[in-house]
Each structure stands twice: as structure tokens, then as C-alpha cells.
Write an enzyme that holds these catalytic residues in place. Sequence first.
Site, PDB file in Angstrom:
ATOM      1  N   ASP A 213      35.445  35.013  43.902  1.00 57.46           N
ATOM      2  CA  ASP A 213      36.470  36.039  43.645  1.00 57.46           C
ATOM      3  C   ASP A 213      36.891  36.716  44.949  1.00 57.46           C
ATOM      4  O   ASP A 213      36.082  37.385  45.577  1.00 57.46           O
ATOM      5  CB  ASP A 213      35.895  37.052  42.645  1.00 57.46           C
ATOM      6  CG  ASP A 213      36.943  37.973  42.062  1.00 57.46           C
ATOM      7  OD1 ASP A 213      38.067  38.027  42.591  1.00 57.46           O
ATOM      8  OD2 ASP A 213      36.624  38.660  41.072  1.00 57.46           O
ATOM      9  N   HIS A 300      44.913  32.914  35.164  1.00 53.49           N
ATOM     10  CA  HIS A 300      44.914  34.197  35.891  1.00 53.49           C
ATOM     11  C   HIS A 300      45.565  34.057  37.270  1.00 53.49           C
ATOM     12  O   HIS A 300      46.351  34.920  37.676  1.00 53.49           O
ATOM     13  CB  HIS A 300      43.465  34.679  36.013  1.00 53.49           C
ATOM     14  CG  HIS A 300      43.288  35.987  36.695  1.00 53.49           C
ATOM     15  ND1 HIS A 300      43.562  37.194  36.084  1.00 53.49           N
ATOM     16  CD2 HIS A 300      42.844  36.292  37.950  1.00 53.49           C
ATOM     17  CE1 HIS A 300      43.292  38.176  36.924  1.00 53.49           C
ATOM     18  NE2 HIS A 300      42.855  37.658  38.063  1.00 53.49           N
TER      19      HIS A 300
HETATM   20  C1  HEM Z   1      42.715  36.040  41.692  1.00 51.42           C
HETATM   21  C2  HEM Z   1      39.014  37.112  38.760  1.00 51.42           C
HETATM   22  C3  HEM Z   1      41.210  41.229  37.444  1.00 51.42           C
HETATM   23  C4  HEM Z   1      44.801  40.267  40.545  1.00 51.42           C
HETATM   24  C5  HEM Z   1      41.539  35.977  40.996  1.00 51.42           C
HETATM   25  C6  HEM Z   1      40.616  34.866  41.038  1.00 51.42           C
HETATM   26  C7  HEM Z   1      39.571  35.184  40.242  1.00 51.42           C
HETATM   27  C8  HEM Z   1      39.840  36.466  39.665  1.00 51.42           C
HETATM   28  C9  HEM Z   1      38.338  34.347  39.980  1.00 51.42           C
HETATM   29  C10 HEM Z   1      40.811  33.573  41.842  1.00 51.42           C
HETATM   30  C11 HEM Z   1      40.196  33.617  43.194  1.00 51.42           C
HETATM   31  C12 HEM Z   1      40.823  34.634  44.107  1.00 51.42           C
HETATM   32  O1  HEM Z   1      41.901  34.431  44.640  1.00 51.42           O
HETATM   33  O2  HEM Z   1      40.227  35.677  44.272  1.00 51.42           O
HETATM   34  C13 HEM Z   1      39.295  38.312  38.133  1.00 51.42           C
HETATM   35  C14 HEM Z   1      38.449  38.951  37.145  1.00 51.42           C
HETATM   36  C15 HEM Z   1      39.066  40.102  36.782  1.00 51.42           C
HETATM   37  C16 HEM Z   1      40.302  40.200  37.547  1.00 51.42           C
HETATM   38  C17 HEM Z   1      37.128  38.401  36.634  1.00 51.42           C
HETATM   39  C18 HEM Z   1      38.638  41.175  35.802  1.00 51.42           C
HETATM   40  C19 HEM Z   1      37.376  41.393  35.500  1.00 51.42           C
HETATM   41  C20 HEM Z   1      42.383  41.330  38.167  1.00 51.42           C
HETATM   42  C21 HEM Z   1      43.310  42.426  38.074  1.00 51.42           C
HETATM   43  C22 HEM Z   1      44.317  42.148  38.955  1.00 51.42           C
HETATM   44  C23 HEM Z   1      44.025  40.877  39.585  1.00 51.42           C
HETATM   45  C24 HEM Z   1      43.148  43.672  37.198  1.00 51.42           C
HETATM   46  C25 HEM Z   1      45.556  42.958  39.278  1.00 51.42           C
HETATM   47  C26 HEM Z   1      46.202  43.731  38.419  1.00 51.42           C
HETATM   48  C27 HEM Z   1      44.537  39.059  41.132  1.00 51.42           C
HETATM   49  C28 HEM Z   1      45.366  38.466  42.168  1.00 51.42           C
HETATM   50  C29 HEM Z   1      44.780  37.230  42.488  1.00 51.42           C
HETATM   51  C30 HEM Z   1      43.587  37.117  41.656  1.00 51.42           C
HETATM   52  C31 HEM Z   1      46.624  39.073  42.782  1.00 51.42           C
HETATM   53  C32 HEM Z   1      45.266  36.229  43.536  1.00 51.42           C
HETATM   54  C33 HEM Z   1      46.305  35.302  42.965  1.00 51.42           C
HETATM   55  C34 HEM Z   1      46.764  34.286  44.007  1.00 51.42           C
HETATM   56  O3  HEM Z   1      47.431  34.698  44.961  1.00 51.42           O
HETATM   57  O4  HEM Z   1      46.429  33.105  43.855  1.00 51.42           O
HETATM   58  N1  HEM Z   1      41.043  36.948  40.143  1.00 51.42           N
HETATM   59  N2  HEM Z   1      40.397  39.096  38.343  1.00 51.42           N
HETATM   60  N3  HEM Z   1      42.849  40.413  39.080  1.00 51.42           N
HETATM   61  N4  HEM Z   1      43.481  38.232  40.855  1.00 51.42           N
HETATM   62 FE1  HEM Z   1      41.971  38.634  39.574  1.00 51.42          FE
END
Ligand code: HEM
Length: 393
Positions: A213, A300
Site C-alpha cells: 500500500d 480501487h
Molecule cells: C491505491 C488500499 C482507501 C486513494 C491503493 C492501493 C491499495 C490501496 C492496495 C494500490 C497500491 C498503491 O498505489 O498504493 C486501500 C485501502 C483503503 C484505501 C485498504 C481503505 C482501508 C483509500 C482512500 C483513498 C484512496 C480513502 C482516497 C479517497 C488511493 C489512490 C491510489 C490508491 C489515489 C493510487 C491510485 C493510482 O494512482 O494507481 N489503495 N486504499 N485509497 N488509493 Fe487506496
Amino acid sequence: SRRRLFGYAGAAGLGGVAGVVAGRASAANGEAPVAQDVVGRTHSPYGEQQAGIFTPKTMTGELVAFDLAPDTDRAALGRLLRAWTGDIVALMTGRPPAGDFAPDMAQAAVSLTVLVGFGPRVFELEGLAGRRPAGFQDIPPMAHDRLQDRWSGGDLLAWVSADDATSVAHAVRRLSTDAAPFASVRWRQRGFWRPLDQTGAPVTGRNLFGQVDGSANPTGDLLRETVLSTDDWLAGGTQLVVRRIEMNLDTWDEATRSRQEASVGRDLPEGAPLSGGVEHDDVDLAATVDGSPVIALDAHARVSHPSQNSGRRMLRRGLNYTAEEWTDAGLVETSGLIFSAFQANIADQFIPVQRSLDQLDALNEWTTAIGSAVFAIPPGFSEGGWIGEGLLA
Ligand code: HEM
């Protein structure tokens, strides 16, 4: 970069005797090296930004939000921020802060940082009404939210990070004690992360779903442009969103591995895009197999991707948490992410992305926001200066 000690002295000094044994055993077997101990850094308290935004993630952290006392006005808040700045300079450099009841606990080389921020109500104080930064606002209610007051809001934030939980606890106690005449603790959230691999080399780290993450976080000039405000007194500072997001590990464990991977669009072993490549590669949202998208429409990483959100980005810096509490049903254990995101403008960047995720994100099946708070993070300071001087002086 981090200093790695592969010798006996480092391990003995920090209680890593088991590590010594493991290290010798694996070296003899020709396996990957194992760090016997890793000594943290001593970050400078001074700089254009406060430490704790761009400094590497640490093993532990605690975010403490305070409510201002009714009689804390702009001048009183300035006095508190001057005192806190003195505490922070001392704590970060491993010296006891003035008046510390436990001066022997001060320790350098634990990667300690303290990040301070102002909640929305600060801009209702007399003399500060016109100083609320553009786009700085609470997150509007989302359909999937189940927000609790006890994890939400706050007028002041101190976010202590370090590679050592004892040092975090000491710093939090010092800061809360000095804050007591001006503000009371509203909530405290403790979390942890593993930002190193077994050799001590920095890695992205995993949340409690087991996902890597943070891989797609912006870097370089794009990072600075994403995070740093250019607005009036906040220039060089940023805006922070903190969301306590419960993660249902029981139902997550029931999902097949391929469904777990599809829900994000990245694989579990490395965090590599399902469309191919390695961890830090971008997801290819156009890739198809047999006419269907490789990265699912509700994945996501697709829904939150800048290309689906008019180029909007943020810097995510979350911490894992576990919590236990007594309820009518007995002792209940919960897990989740203290999600935090830095951006120059919450209304322009965070809120539209959060709205898309609320509607479309496959992860909503397992995740529920139970807390929400926003803080304006003033720029850093130099010797003789203090945090928030540009707003409060
Ligand atoms: C990407 C998990 C909540 C925004 C990711 C990734 C994972 C992840 C595994 C892919 C790896 C990475 O790029 O970091 C989670 C989990 C969440 C959560 C488990 C809640 C428990 C959120 C929230 C937001 C968010 C609340 C914003 C409102 C993003 C963004 C990316 C991302 C902007 C990158 C997308 C990209 O450019 O490829 N998240 N996330 N996430 N997440 Fe989350």
C-alpha cells in the site's frame, strides 16, 4: 540513508540477540542477508516543510487531536505553538524538553518527527476568520461512512512518528502536558507500519489486508506539486485528511485470492499491476483480455487513478491499527487503516476522489470509514522560528 549495522555491537546495544543468531544461520545457508539491527535516523526539526510529511514512514506513530479550551484565543494558541516548537526541537534531536519530568527518556536516532496541524475551528477564532485556506473543509458525508464522534474532528493535531513506541509515548505525554492549559485531548489513534524488509532496506510496506500500500504515490516534482500549498500563510505547508477506516478481515479472508487482487487491480505478492510490470509501474487501464478490462471497472486502483479523476492526486501515508473494546457482545477486535492523505487543496483533490470511491470502489465491501478529520499543516520553520508563526504572530 539508513545506517545498517550487521555487527554484534549494534545488535547487543538494541537487544537484537535473536537477530544475530538468525543472521548467522541464514548467511551460512547462502540465503538473503538478515539485518541484525537497524538504527533509526535523527531528522532535523528545521526545514521548509515540517518533518513527518516527506520523511520516510516509521514503524509506529500516534495521532493526537485536541479541542481548544473556550478561553484559548489566537494569542494563547500562539503561546502553545511556541512551547510545542521548543518541545519538538528538543525531542527530535534527542534532548529533554524544558520541564520534562522524564528527561532520561529523550533519545536521538529513533526517526522521531512531530507534525502539527490546525483544525477548521481555528479559523473561527477572532482575528483568523479570513485566514482559512482555500479548499480547507471537512469531508462531506459519504454513503459508506459510519462516522463516530470519538474518532472525528479536532482543532489541533500532533502526529508523532518514530521507529520506537516508547519514544512516541514519551513525546505524546510531553506535548499533551504542555497543551493541557490550552486544549484537551479529543482522540488518540495509534498505528504501526513495516517500512523495511528483512535486510533493513526501505520498502513500501503492507496494510492488514496484506496489500502493498503506497506504491503509486507521486514522487519528485509531481509530489511537491501535489502536496504543497501556495496559498498565503499556508505556502510551503499542506492540507491533511485523516480517516479511520475499519477493515473487515473476516470477510476479506473468505474472498478468493483472485477476487482480492481484482478488487484493487494489483497483485498480492509484489503489488504489481495485474496488467503487467513490477510494483511501481502504473496500472494499464486500457489493457483487455478477451474483450474485458484486465483492471476491473470497480478496481480501487482504477477508480482512484488520476486519469479517472481529472489528474487529481494525493500523498498517502497510512498506518495500520488493531483495537480491542468491550461491548455488550463481549470483547470485540477490530482492524483497519489510519488512512491519511496530504494534498494542497482538500476540496479540489481529496473530496472528488473520495466521492468516486464511495460510488464505485470494490473495496467498499470490506472497508468502512468510522472517523474523519482535516488539518491545515503549516510550513516548516528555521532556528528561532516557530510552527504556525505565519498565521498566529
Ligand atoms: C491505491 C488500499 C482507501 C486513494 C491503493 C492501493 C491499495 C490501496 C492496495 C494500490 C497500491 C498503491 O498505489 O498504493 C486501500 C485501502 C483503503 C484505501 C485498504 C481503505 C482501508 C483509500 C482512500 C483513498 C484512496 C480513502 C482516497 C479517497 C488511493 C489512490 C491510489 C490508491 C489515489 C493510487 C491510485 C493510482 O494512482 O494507481 N489503495 N486504499 N485509497 N488509493 Fe487506496
